[in-house]
Design a protein around this motif. Structure first.
Motif, PDB file in Angstrom:
ATOM      1  N   ASN A   1      30.826  45.983  35.266  1.00  0.00           N
ATOM      2  CA  ASN A   1      31.604  46.731  36.255  1.00  0.00           C
ATOM      3  C   ASN A   1      30.870  48.159  36.280  1.00  0.00           C
ATOM      4  N   ARG A   2      30.379  48.403  37.492  1.00  0.00           N
ATOM      5  CA  ARG A   2      29.989  49.766  37.546  1.00  0.00           C
ATOM      6  C   ARG A   2      30.822  50.452  38.688  1.00  0.00           C
ATOM      7  N   GLY A   3      32.095  50.854  38.383  1.00  0.00           N
ATOM      8  CA  GLY A   3      32.904  51.657  39.169  1.00  0.00           C
ATOM      9  C   GLY A   3      33.529  51.310  40.355  1.00  0.00           C
ATOM     10  N   HIS A   4      33.504  49.707  40.027  1.00  0.00           N
ATOM     11  CA  HIS A   4      34.029  48.788  41.303  1.00  0.00           C
ATOM     12  C   HIS A   4      35.660  48.534  41.073  1.00  0.00           C
ATOM     13  N   PRO A   5      36.483  48.069  42.194  1.00  0.00           N
ATOM     14  CA  PRO A   5      37.571  47.507  41.638  1.00  0.00           C
ATOM     15  C   PRO A   5      37.642  46.280  40.755  1.00  0.00           C
ATOM     16  N   PRO A   6      38.489  46.177  40.208  1.00  0.00           N
ATOM     17  CA  PRO A   6      38.546  44.908  39.085  1.00  0.00           C
ATOM     18  C   PRO A   6      38.634  43.849  39.628  1.00  0.00           C
ATOM     19  N   PRO A   7      37.983  42.714  39.541  1.00  0.00           N
ATOM     20  CA  PRO A   7      38.159  41.374  39.887  1.00  0.00           C
ATOM     21  C   PRO A   7      39.434  40.827  39.391  1.00  0.00           C
ATOM     22  N   VAL A   8      39.911  39.624  40.175  1.00  0.00           N
ATOM     23  CA  VAL A   8      41.395  39.264  40.041  1.00  0.00           C
ATOM     24  C   VAL A   8      40.886  37.862  39.638  1.00  0.00           C
ATOM     25  N   VAL A   9      41.619  37.379  38.559  1.00  0.00           N
ATOM     26  CA  VAL A   9      41.460  35.857  38.140  1.00  0.00           C
ATOM     27  C   VAL A   9      42.753  35.333  38.071  1.00  0.00           C
ATOM     28  N   MET A  10      42.847  34.127  38.658  1.00  0.00           N
ATOM     29  CA  MET A  10      43.955  33.041  38.840  1.00  0.00           C
ATOM     30  C   MET A  10      43.844  31.944  37.953  1.00  0.00           C
ATOM     31  N   GLY A  11      44.889  31.710  37.342  1.00  0.00           N
ATOM     32  CA  GLY A  11      44.715  30.541  36.325  1.00  0.00           C
ATOM     33  C   GLY A  11      45.182  29.322  37.207  1.00  0.00           C
ATOM     34  N   PRO A  12      45.120  28.093  36.548  1.00  0.00           N
ATOM     35  CA  PRO A  12      45.535  26.869  37.441  1.00  0.00           C
ATOM     36  C   PRO A  12      46.922  27.066  37.927  1.00  0.00           C
TER      37      PRO A  12
ATOM     38  N   THR B   1      36.144  28.975  42.918  1.00  0.00           N
ATOM     39  CA  THR B   1      37.052  28.079  42.332  1.00  0.00           C
ATOM     40  C   THR B   1      36.383  27.187  41.300  1.00  0.00           C
ATOM     41  N   HIS B   2      36.781  27.164  40.200  1.00  0.00           N
ATOM     42  CA  HIS B   2      35.987  26.303  39.161  1.00  0.00           C
ATOM     43  C   HIS B   2      36.383  24.835  39.028  1.00  0.00           C
ATOM     44  N   LEU B   3      35.703  24.135  39.780  1.00  0.00           N
ATOM     45  CA  LEU B   3      35.989  22.570  39.862  1.00  0.00           C
ATOM     46  C   LEU B   3      36.230  22.041  38.639  1.00  0.00           C
ATOM     47  N   PRO B   4      37.069  21.091  38.478  1.00  0.00           N
ATOM     48  CA  PRO B   4      37.016  19.923  37.282  1.00  0.00           C
ATOM     49  C   PRO B   4      35.846  19.198  37.296  1.00  0.00           C
ATOM     50  N   ARG B   5      35.571  18.677  36.243  1.00  0.00           N
ATOM     51  CA  ARG B   5      34.341  17.914  35.681  1.00  0.00           C
ATOM     52  C   ARG B   5      33.923  16.967  36.603  1.00  0.00           C
TER      53      ARG B   5
ATOM     54  N   PRO C   1      26.117  29.487  49.691  1.00  0.00           N
ATOM     55  CA  PRO C   1      26.554  28.290  49.769  1.00  0.00           C
ATOM     56  C   PRO C   1      27.991  27.826  49.490  1.00  0.00           C
ATOM     57  N   ALA C   2      28.557  26.928  50.204  1.00  0.00           N
ATOM     58  CA  ALA C   2      29.848  26.604  49.746  1.00  0.00           C
ATOM     59  C   ALA C   2      30.025  26.010  48.456  1.00  0.00           C
ATOM     60  N   ARG C   3      28.802  25.219  47.786  1.00  0.00           N
ATOM     61  CA  ARG C   3      29.052  24.858  46.200  1.00  0.00           C
ATOM     62  C   ARG C   3      27.793  25.239  45.622  1.00  0.00           C
ATOM     63  N   VAL C   4      27.866  25.932  44.629  1.00  0.00           N
ATOM     64  CA  VAL C   4      27.110  26.658  43.617  1.00  0.00           C
ATOM     65  C   VAL C   4      27.477  25.968  42.120  1.00  0.00           C
ATOM     66  N   GLY C   5      26.634  25.119  41.702  1.00  0.00           N
ATOM     67  CA  GLY C   5      26.937  24.618  40.203  1.00  0.00           C
ATOM     68  C   GLY C   5      28.304  23.767  40.224  1.00  0.00           C
ATOM     69  N   ALA C   6      29.251  23.967  39.349  1.00  0.00           N
ATOM     70  CA  ALA C   6      30.376  23.872  39.131  1.00  0.00           C
ATOM     71  C   ALA C   6      31.521  24.779  40.009  1.00  0.00           C
ATOM     72  N   LEU C   7      31.069  25.426  40.916  1.00  0.00           N
ATOM     73  CA  LEU C   7      31.828  26.249  41.677  1.00  0.00           C
ATOM     74  C   LEU C   7      31.885  25.976  43.028  1.00  0.00           C
TER      75      LEU C   7
ATOM     76  N   ALA D   1      38.887  25.110  34.154  1.00  0.00           N
ATOM     77  CA  ALA D   1      38.913  24.322  35.290  1.00  0.00           C
ATOM     78  C   ALA D   1      40.298  24.369  36.051  1.00  0.00           C
ATOM     79  N   GLY D   2      39.904  24.682  37.378  1.00  0.00           N
ATOM     80  CA  GLY D   2      40.997  24.844  38.413  1.00  0.00           C
ATOM     81  C   GLY D   2      41.466  26.500  38.565  1.00  0.00           C
ATOM     82  N   SER D   3      40.798  27.240  37.787  1.00  0.00           N
ATOM     83  CA  SER D   3      40.800  28.675  38.010  1.00  0.00           C
ATOM     84  C   SER D   3      40.117  29.033  39.116  1.00  0.00           C
ATOM     85  N   ARG D   4      40.477  30.302  39.625  1.00  0.00           N
ATOM     86  CA  ARG D   4      39.916  31.144  40.537  1.00  0.00           C
ATOM     87  C   ARG D   4      39.602  32.380  40.589  1.00  0.00           C
ATOM     88  N   LEU D   5      38.773  32.785  41.009  1.00  0.00           N
ATOM     89  CA  LEU D   5      38.112  34.345  40.839  1.00  0.00           C
ATOM     90  C   LEU D   5      37.850  34.882  42.064  1.00  0.00           C
TER      91      LEU D   5
END
Length: 367
Positions: free
Chosen positions: A249-260, A359-363, A132-138, A294-298
């Protein structure tokens, strides 16, 4: 899921006119040449060139045009013998008829390929549905890009679930392709959907995936008990602030986190064996926790991204491609990343790509 596109030479508009050019050049040279010089190959090449790439009516039209042109020239410039004239006209007519038959064979083949491709796409969407395009605050977006146009069923997978313990995500890559990989994908996704709802610890969810894959390897002959492993990364975003991400993580490429502000970095963990191989070196699951304001992306992705190479053999770096980007729409972020990988490789992808961005949405936006 990407759809197939014809090669560049089939899409070029000039190709539709090339048979006409051949007929025109043949006519000009025929009129400028002595009567004993035969230029029949120009006329037979026109419908044959049209047959595999143009529609039936175009192929038929070029065949009729080529045959009519030869017949008209023979009428205007009688050859020494009537038999030779008849042979030229009949030859072009027969080749034109053959071109029409080739056109029908190619059209039926394309129809069968399109049907098979549609079935493969339906299976892929059924096994790995779009989140889904929206899950909780994401806000959530996903992409699946097959390395080969006619290969849509692979071993890459993703899933997002809203659970009592927060939003839990899975991105994985089963070794291999085809039916065995699809079965392993179904096993992992089924185990994840069940375990994510009832296991309070993210590490326990990972253990359930390991158990399910090993159990099915023993029960199903199609799953290789030795090489039927899967790399995977599991992420959890708890429901209550301050929001942080938990990662296994089980042998997978590491995720990327982007700050606001757009700064991108990898979320690395201690090395661990892929799912299905845990018995070789059993060790407690290491869960990493990181800030996710808030505003971060994963970004979660498979090795089709991180192992994509350019002509010089240089691997694509997702952090370098995303660092400084402030796009908040996860779908736009994935489009940017996919375009970057395609540009980096010159379009020659060697492996499938599965990508999941949140994307972590603001409150005030998540209410």
């Amino acid at each position: 899921m990407q759809t197939s596109v014809p090669p560049w030479w089939a899409r070029a508009r000039v190709l539709a006119w090339l048979p006409a050019v051949l007929i025109a050049v043949g006519t000009f040279l025929d009129l400028a040449s002595p009567p004993h010089v035969t230029l029949t190959p120009f006329y037979v090449a026109a419908p044959l060139l049209a047959a595999p790439v143009l529609r039936l009516w175009a192929t038929t039209a070029y065949g009729v045009l080529a045959t009519g042109t030869v017949a008209a020239q023979m009428h205007l410039r009688p050859e020494p013998g009537l038999g030779e004239t008849a042979i030229k006209v009949v030859t072009v007519a027969l080749i034109s008829f053959l071109a029409v038959a080739i056109n029908r064979i190619v059209a039926r083949r394309d129809q069968r390929v399109a049907t098979a491709r549609g079935v493969a796409e339906a299976v892929q969407r059924a096994v790995v549905p779009e989140p889904p395009a929206r899950v909780g605050a994401l806000r959530v977006a996903a992409r699946y890009r097959a390395a080969q146009r006619d290969t849509l069923i692979g071993g890459d997978l993703y899933a997002v679930r809203e659970t009592p313990y927060g939003v839990r995500m899975l991105v994985g890559d089963v070794r291999g392709k085809g039916l065995a990989a699809t079965e392993a994908v179904a096993v992992l996704l089924g185990a994840f959907r069940e375990a994510a709802e009832c296991e309070p610890r993210l590490a326990a969810v990972c253990e359930r995936l390991e158990t399910a894959l090993v159990r099915e390897q023993r029960a199903r002959r199609t799953l290789d008990p030795v090489e039927g492993f899967a790399t995977a990364v599991l992420v959890e975003v708890p429901p209550e602030p301050p929001l942080r991400v938990r990662l296994v993580n089980r042998g997978h490429p590491p995720p990327v986190v982007m700050g606001p502000g757009g700064c991108a970095h990898y979320l690395t963990t201690e090395p661990a064996l892929p799912l299905g191989l845990g018995s070789l070196a059993p060790a407690p699951e290491r869960t990493r926790t990181a800030r996710f304001p808030a505003g971060s992306r994963l970004l979660l992705y498979t090795d089709g991204v991180s192992e994509a190479r350019n002509a010089a053999g240089t691997f694509y770096d997702p952090v370098a491609g995303l660092d400084g980007q402030t796009l908040t729409d996860p779908a736009a972020l994935l489009d940017l990343l996919v375009d970057g990988v395609v540009t980096h490789t010159g379009g020659a992808l060697n492996d499938d790509m599965a990508l999941l961005a949140v994307t972590h949405l603001p409150r005030h936006d998540s209410a």
